[in-house]
Design a protein around this motif. Structure first.
Motif, PDB file in Angstrom:
ATOM      1  N   ARG A 277      -2.535  -1.551  -3.205  1.00  0.00           N
ATOM      2  CA  ARG A 277      -1.205  -1.857  -3.749  1.00  0.00           C
ATOM      3  C   ARG A 277      -0.119  -1.982  -2.685  1.00  0.00           C
ATOM      4  O   ARG A 277       0.998  -2.398  -2.978  1.00  0.00           O
ATOM      5  CB  ARG A 277      -0.832  -0.792  -4.783  1.00  0.00           C
ATOM      6  N   GLU A 584       0.777  -3.059 -12.124  1.00  0.00           N
ATOM      7  CA  GLU A 584       0.072  -2.317 -11.075  1.00  0.00           C
ATOM      8  C   GLU A 584       0.925  -1.141 -10.573  1.00  0.00           C
ATOM      9  O   GLU A 584       0.418  -0.060 -10.288  1.00  0.00           O
ATOM     10  CB  GLU A 584      -0.241  -3.241  -9.888  1.00  0.00           C
ATOM     11  N   SER A 588       0.030   2.762 -10.817  1.00  0.00           N
ATOM     12  CA  SER A 588      -0.043   3.605  -9.615  1.00  0.00           C
ATOM     13  C   SER A 588       0.585   4.965  -9.886  1.00  0.00           C
ATOM     14  O   SER A 588       0.143   5.977  -9.373  1.00  0.00           O
ATOM     15  CB  SER A 588       0.655   2.914  -8.433  1.00  0.00           C
TER      16      SER A 588
END
Ligand code: SF4
Lengths: 621, 208
Positions: A277, A584, A588
């Motif tokens: 990421r 995303e 996370s």
């Protein structure tokens, strides 16, 4: 002035490593100006040794010079001693092929590899005698200044200095740019620059910044950057759909002065599917496109005799993922062993397969083994979606130590989203475990573990683009935790980390807006160059410029964006959907991992129509 | 296995390569030319290639020497052609000779080096006079020590040539003059070139 003459007679004897400035390298191509229909100077805004290690340069150089009626020549940033001598002797920045000044080229292309090279771009324009801002170059006398490469995904801080940016893969788009430009040349000079720009802006991947206006509301809040004629226009990245058939250079230019990567590079694939990421390259180069083993062998067959190098490096963002890697390595070893040509893999994953691969090729135990767990705790590795467990790491390292490696390098980052001091201590704990493991296996051999810790910089087009970077003081505090606890167990472990001052500037520029161009010009005027080199970075000059212009670096570097906020780079479209990135980011926070998209599409949005992931074999996962 | 000696030129901007850079160019050129040079054993095989002496950065030369060991006998003319076709402009092999049974290394054979100094007539006249003096005492500084040297002791002979001065100085492991010291002393606008590398009596290349 005959530049070559003056350089040879007056200057070369007085500068360090004069081989940087003489041209004439094996496979360099000199086309007389009237032998080519359009010329571009490829400028690398760093020193020769760094620039000549860049695969992108070799690809474009070969492509243009070998397969088109156009010419590409090379230009690097002169080292400060040379820069000064050139200024003193009034020698303009010149190309290494024809020793022509930059102003004689209709096109000048800068590659944008890292933010801290921006002041070198300005220093190069200055040395070339070219006005810095595009608005001062509107008449036809000046070349078009083009920018390309990873930093072009948010080119706003340098937008006022450029006429256009090429976003995405350069191969096809650059050829198209040169073809269009050739039609606008008379006696080697551009005519009708404004129409030329208009026509160029139709090429996929081309962004003409002067056609876009950055708008702020009365309170100074950013609204967006819009095209004057159509506010909905977004710039789509250029992409090579078929890497297998795409041009690849075999007559590469061989530098005289040792380059940082001085070897043959075989690009086995482009892109990466792991979806870490923090990683901008992983998003920028999507989707993954592989080359076949057969094609790579054909390339190496010409590359080896044409270069004279004795090392082939299989390059990509993640070579161990290449589905043909085992077969390719075996075949290359078979073919080239008796020629004493070695094979190397620059980037390895943390797994036993990689160790076995390395065993196959690394006869030299002296070179260290490199692993990148990136974070010290499992929690943190899940946050960044680095699909590696401590067990993976230890098992691989066991293999490496057993195979005789003594030096291991571990890469970590600090300043990641949601990081606690426990995660920092995790780096220590893990490194300690690695050292003990090495010592228990090695029986008396001298194990050395280098812990390289960089400071995380949030980058555009990653899930962490909304995240505010740690402050300088926070980064220093975390570095101190590492330093203090490492000291406790002495030799065997060495720690290296980045200068946090630079990380903050990098963070500011990476997620900055057009207003930062004033800052860059100001520090340039005060003499800043080679900012990424510790010995040349001049903090005082930067501090003065911030003060003078009333710019707060922390406003940019530490800024958290909201989903509703318009980002300074929203008018650029890399194909990866913003909603995917946001999702995303949210995942996370819950330490929720996303799988490798080779194992099944995770819906980032890049693959549409005829753009597809292109895998040549069975993926190991 | 066979050993060969090559005499080569370093002209134009190639003179600005460092010794290590020059070695690298030759290693790569040999590979490109297809010459099968022998390698040392071990984990990190090296080409068996050595130079008679390092050449200072910036110095041009028409008479440098290197020796190589190759895996099998070569056709000298073919080789000369293919190596020269694999060298960048400014570097050229003049001649290749079989070293035969001579086991002495080039660096051990090296005793002297001949340089040519060229320039306009007035300059050369001044240079000539500066070289005629009894002693040439200069202060030299190396990384390790500082000392005063009499350069005259390092000069074997000086002669006038056609529009140039030829000067032969001691070179090699026993007694070596760095030509830069002499040029500093002369401090004239002249062009220097290394012409030949010699043993006690003649050009080393003529030994083979
Ligand atoms: S669209 Fe799917 S397969 Fe293509 S790069 Fe994105 S996640 Fe991977």
């Amino acid at each position: 002035m005959d530049i070559r003459q003056v350089i040879t007679d007056k200057i070369l004897a007085q500068v360090d490593k004069p081989g940087r400035y003489i041209g004439g390298e094996w496979n360099s191509v000199v086309k007389e100006k009237d032998q080519s229909q359009c010329q571009i100077a490829f400028c690398f805004p760093d020193v020769y040794e760094v620039g000549m290690s860049h695969l992108g340069l070799q690809i474009l150089y070969g492509l243009i010079n070998e397969t088109t009626p156009y010419a590409m020549e090379r230009v690097f940033m002169p080292w400060p001693d040379m820069y000064q001598k050139m200024e003193e002797n009034k020698i303009p920045l010149y190309s290494l092929e024809s020793f022509r000044p930059l102003t004689e080229f209709p096109l000048i292309g800068f590659t944008l590899q890292y933010e801290m090279s921006y002041t070198n771009i300005l220093a190069m324009l200055k040395l070339a005698g070219i006005p810095l801002r595009n608005k001062d170059r509107e008449n036809d006398d000046y070349p078009l200044i083009i920018g390309g490469g990873p930093c072009s995904v948010n080119p706003e801080p340098i937008a006022p200095f450029f006429d256009l940016f090429l976003i995405g893969d350069g191969e096809e788009a650059l050829k198209a740019i040169m073809t269009v430009t050739a039609n606008y040349l008379k006696l080697g000079k551009i005519t009708d620059k404004q129409n030329l720009l208009k026509e160029l802006s139709m090429i996929r991947g081309v962004y003409v910044p002067k056609d876009y206006k950055a708008e702020y509301d009365n309170a100074g809040k950013y609204i967006g950057t819009y095209n004057f004629s159509d506010s909905k226009i977004k710039v789509k990245k250029a992409l090579v759909k078929n890497l297998e058939e795409s041009y690849y250079p075999t007559k590469i230019v061989i530098p005289f002065v040792d380059a940082v990567h001085d070897r043959m590079m075989l690009e086995v694939l482009r892109g990466c599917t792991h979806g870490c990421r923090f990683c901008q390259a992983g998003m920028y180069y999507r989707p993954v496109r592989e080359k076949s083993v057969r094609r790579l062998l054909t390339i190496s067959e010409s590359l080896v005799p044409a270069s004279g190098y004795d090392d082939i490096s299989l390059t990509s963002l993640s070579t161990a993922d290449y589905t043909g890697v085992e077969e390719l390595v075996k075949l290359l070893i078979q073919r080239y062993e008796d020629k004493k040509i070695s094979i190397s893999l620059p980037s390895l994953r943390v797994d036993t397969f990689s160790v076995n691969l390395a065993k196959m090729i690394q006869k030299v135990k002296k070179t260290g083994f490199t692993f990148a767990p990136e974070a010290g705790t499992q929690r943190m590795r899940d946050v960044i979606n680095k699909g590696v467990t401590e067990e993976d790491l230890l098992v691989s390292l066991e293999g490496a130590f057993n195979a005789g490696w003594e030096r291991v390098k571990l890469y970590f980052m600090i300043g990641l989203p949601g990081e606690t001091d426990e995660d920092i201590m995790g780096i220590i704990k893990l490194s300690k475990k690695v050292l003990s493991l090495g010592r228990s296996i090695s029986k008396g051999r001298n194990i050395k573990v280098t812990v390289s810790v960089s400071s995380f910089v949030p980058k555009p087009f990653t899930p962490f683009q909304w995240f505010g970077q740690n402050s300088r003081d926070e980064l220093i505090r975390k570095q101190n935790i590492l330093k203090d606890s490492l000291r406790e167990f002495g030799k065997g472990l060495t720690l290296s980390y980045h200068y946090s001052e630079l990380s903050v500037l990098e963070g500011m520029l990476a997620r900055g807006d057009r207003k930062l161009a004033d800052l860059l010009e100001e520090v340039h005027n005060s003499g800043c160059m080679f900012d990424s080199w510790d010995e040349f970075f001049d903090k005082d000059k930067w501090d003065k410029a911030f003060f003078k212009l009333g710019i707060d670096r922390r406003f940019y570097s530490e800024r958290f964006f909201d989903l509703e906020d318009n980002l300074y780079w929203d008018h650029i479209d890399l194909g990866v959907k913003k909603s995917y990135l946001w999702n995303e980011y949210q995942k996370s926070k819950e330490q929720n991992i996303t799988k490798d998209c080779r194992l099944g599409c995770t819906g980032c949005g890049v693959c549409v129509d005829d753009i597809k992931m292109d895998i040549k074999g069975q993926y190991r996962g | 296995m066979a050993n060969y000696v090559m005499e080569f030129q370093v002209l134009d901007n190639m003179a600005y390569l460092s010794h290590l850079e020059l070695m690298k160019v030759f290693r790569q050129a040999f590979r490109r030319s297809g010459l099968k040079v022998s390698f040392s054993e071990g984990f990190n095989p090296h080409m068996k290639l050595s130079f008679a002496i390092a050449k200072g950065v910036g110095l041009k030369s028409t008479g440098e020497l290197l020796e190589i060991e190759v895996q099998e006998d070569i056709d000298i003319n073919k080789c000369l052609f293919s190596i020269n076709n694999s060298l960048p402009e400014g570097l050229k092999i003049n001649i290749i000779k079989n070293k035969g049974s001579n086991k002495k290394s080039l660096s051990a054979m090296l005793k002297k080096a001949r340089y040519s100094l060229s320039g306009d007539e007035d300059t050369l006249n001044r240079v000539w006079h500066k070289l005629e003096v009894e002693d040439i005492m200069v202060h030299v500084k190396t990384k390790r020590k500082e000392e005063v040297k009499n350069l005259k002791e390092y000069i074997a002979s000086v002669e006038k040539g056609d529009g140039k001065i030829l000067i032969t100085v001691f070179a090699g492991s026993e007694k070596n003059l760095r030509i830069e010291y002499l040029l500093n002393y002369l401090s004239e606008n002249i062009t220097v070139k290394r012409e030949k590398l010699l043993n006690e009596t003649q050009a080393i290349i003529d030994e083979f």
